[in-house]
Write a protein that holds these residues in place. Structure first.
Motif, PDB file in Angstrom:
ATOM      1  N   GLY A 117       0.815  -1.207   0.000  1.00 53.43           N
ATOM      2  CA  GLY A 117       0.000   0.000   0.000  1.00 53.43           C
ATOM      3  C   GLY A 117       0.845   1.251   0.000  1.00 53.43           C
ATOM      4  N   VAL A 118       0.156   2.375  -0.034  1.00 50.16           N
ATOM      5  CA  VAL A 118       0.797   3.689  -0.029  1.00 50.16           C
ATOM      6  C   VAL A 118       0.134   4.534   1.049  1.00 50.16           C
ATOM      7  N   VAL A 119       0.940   5.214   1.847  1.00 51.18           N
ATOM      8  CA  VAL A 119       0.428   6.125   2.872  1.00 51.18           C
ATOM      9  C   VAL A 119       0.568   7.543   2.330  1.00 51.18           C
ATOM     10  N   THR A 120      -0.554   8.276   2.318  1.00 46.29           N
ATOM     11  CA  THR A 120      -0.549   9.664   1.841  1.00 46.29           C
ATOM     12  C   THR A 120      -1.146  10.576   2.895  1.00 46.29           C
ATOM     13  N   ASP A 121      -0.821  11.874   2.791  1.00 47.58           N
ATOM     14  CA  ASP A 121      -1.402  12.852   3.714  1.00 47.58           C
ATOM     15  C   ASP A 121      -2.681  13.408   3.117  1.00 47.58           C
ATOM     16  N   GLU A 122      -3.267  14.410   3.795  1.00 48.16           N
ATOM     17  CA  GLU A 122      -4.560  14.949   3.351  1.00 48.16           C
ATOM     18  C   GLU A 122      -4.481  15.631   1.988  1.00 48.16           C
ATOM     19  N   ALA A 123      -3.275  15.998   1.572  1.00 48.32           N
ATOM     20  CA  ALA A 123      -3.105  16.624   0.258  1.00 48.32           C
ATOM     21  C   ALA A 123      -2.782  15.600  -0.823  1.00 48.32           C
ATOM     22  N   GLY A 124      -2.727  14.320  -0.446  1.00 48.67           N
ATOM     23  CA  GLY A 124      -2.427  13.276  -1.417  1.00 48.67           C
ATOM     24  C   GLY A 124      -0.942  13.063  -1.638  1.00 48.67           C
ATOM     25  N   GLU A 125      -0.099  13.703  -0.801  1.00 48.06           N
ATOM     26  CA  GLU A 125       1.350  13.553  -0.930  1.00 48.06           C
ATOM     27  C   GLU A 125       1.818  12.314  -0.159  1.00 48.06           C
ATOM     28  N   ALA A 126       2.832  11.639  -0.700  1.00 49.09           N
ATOM     29  CA  ALA A 126       3.378  10.448  -0.045  1.00 49.09           C
ATOM     30  C   ALA A 126       3.972  10.802   1.311  1.00 49.09           C
ATOM     31  N   VAL A 127       3.732   9.933   2.289  1.00 47.02           N
ATOM     32  CA  VAL A 127       4.287  10.110   3.622  1.00 47.02           C
ATOM     33  C   VAL A 127       5.416   9.100   3.779  1.00 47.02           C
ATOM     34  N   PRO A 180       3.357  14.466  10.398  1.00 43.67           N
ATOM     35  CA  PRO A 180       3.361  15.333   9.214  1.00 43.67           C
ATOM     36  C   PRO A 180       4.712  16.030   9.064  1.00 43.67           C
ATOM     37  N   TRP A 181       5.053  16.347   7.828  1.00 44.91           N
ATOM     38  CA  TRP A 181       6.359  16.952   7.568  1.00 44.91           C
ATOM     39  C   TRP A 181       6.541  18.260   8.333  1.00 44.91           C
ATOM     40  N   TYR A 182       5.442  19.049   8.470  1.00 42.67           N
ATOM     41  CA  TYR A 182       5.572  20.348   9.132  1.00 42.67           C
ATOM     42  C   TYR A 182       5.795  20.185  10.639  1.00 42.67           C
ATOM     43  N   ALA A 183       5.230  19.098  11.230  1.00 44.18           N
ATOM     44  CA  ALA A 183       5.465  18.846  12.652  1.00 44.18           C
ATOM     45  C   ALA A 183       6.911  18.405  12.872  1.00 44.18           C
TER      46      ALA A 183
END
Length: 197
Positions: A117-127, A180-183
């Motif tokens: 599978g693929v994990v994405t954030d709320e914007a659809g970007e890969a995590v 999240p990347w910003y955290a």
């Protein structure tokens, strides 16, 4: 004087390894036969163990030295190791006797499974670097509560992808822990000793 050769009575199991999904032969698999003890030793495995190879059509022949109850276990490339007529931790033994010294069986093996599978954030970007835990769902308790057992942990790559392979058939649950990347960037800023604005 006549010399009479002693004839050793053999017990035979003939069979074919097949896929449980479509019945196709499982080539070059392996079958292990283990004699189950009798009398006071009932339930204990004897030290006599034999492993036999199947041909390119999944066919195998097992010549056994004695009657009794035999447990069979088989496996093959791309298939899960399991017991004859097995279901989870249970399997069926095969009884050979002097009156019925041979048996022919069809031994179904379950293909190994995988979960990707693929994990994405709320914007659809890969995590990337997300922790993915895989848990196998087991039978419910007498109170009706479903039990789970931890199976494995994976981490997503730069594309947010994860993979679990060599799985037995069954029901699984996934849980994902990610930051999240910003955290992560904010945490790095606090640890660098920068002053707050």
């Amino acid at each position: 004087a006549h010399v009479v050769a002693a004839q050793i009575h053999q017990h035979d199991m003939l069979g074919t390894l097949v896929s449980s999904t479509d019945g196709s032969p499982v080539p070059h698999g392996h079958v292990e036969a283990t004699l189950v003890g009798t009398g006071t030793q009932q339930g204990r495995l004897s030290s006599l163990e034999n492993t036999f190879d199947a041909d390119d059509q999944g066919r195998f022949t097992i010549l056994l030295p004695s009657a009794g109850m035999w447990n069979l276990t088989a496996w093959g490339r791309g298939f899960v190791r399991n017991g004859y007529l097995g279901h989870e931790r249970f399997s069926s033994g095969i009884v050979l006797t002097r009156e019925h010294p041979a048996m022919e069986i069809l031994f179904a093996l379950d293909p190994q499974a995988e979960i990707t599978g693929v994990v994405t954030d709320e914007a659809g970007e890969a995590v990337r670097g997300a922790r993915v835990s895989l848990m196998r769902a087991q039978a419910a308790s007498p109170e009706g509560v479903e039990q789970t057992a931890s199976r494995n942990v994976a981490q997503t790559d730069d594309r947010g992808m994860y993979e679990f392979d060599d799985l037995e058939p069954g029901n699984y649950r996934l849980s994902v822990t990610a930051q999240p990347w910003y955290a992560a960037a904010a945490a790095r800023g606090q640890h660098s000793g920068s002053d707050p604005p």
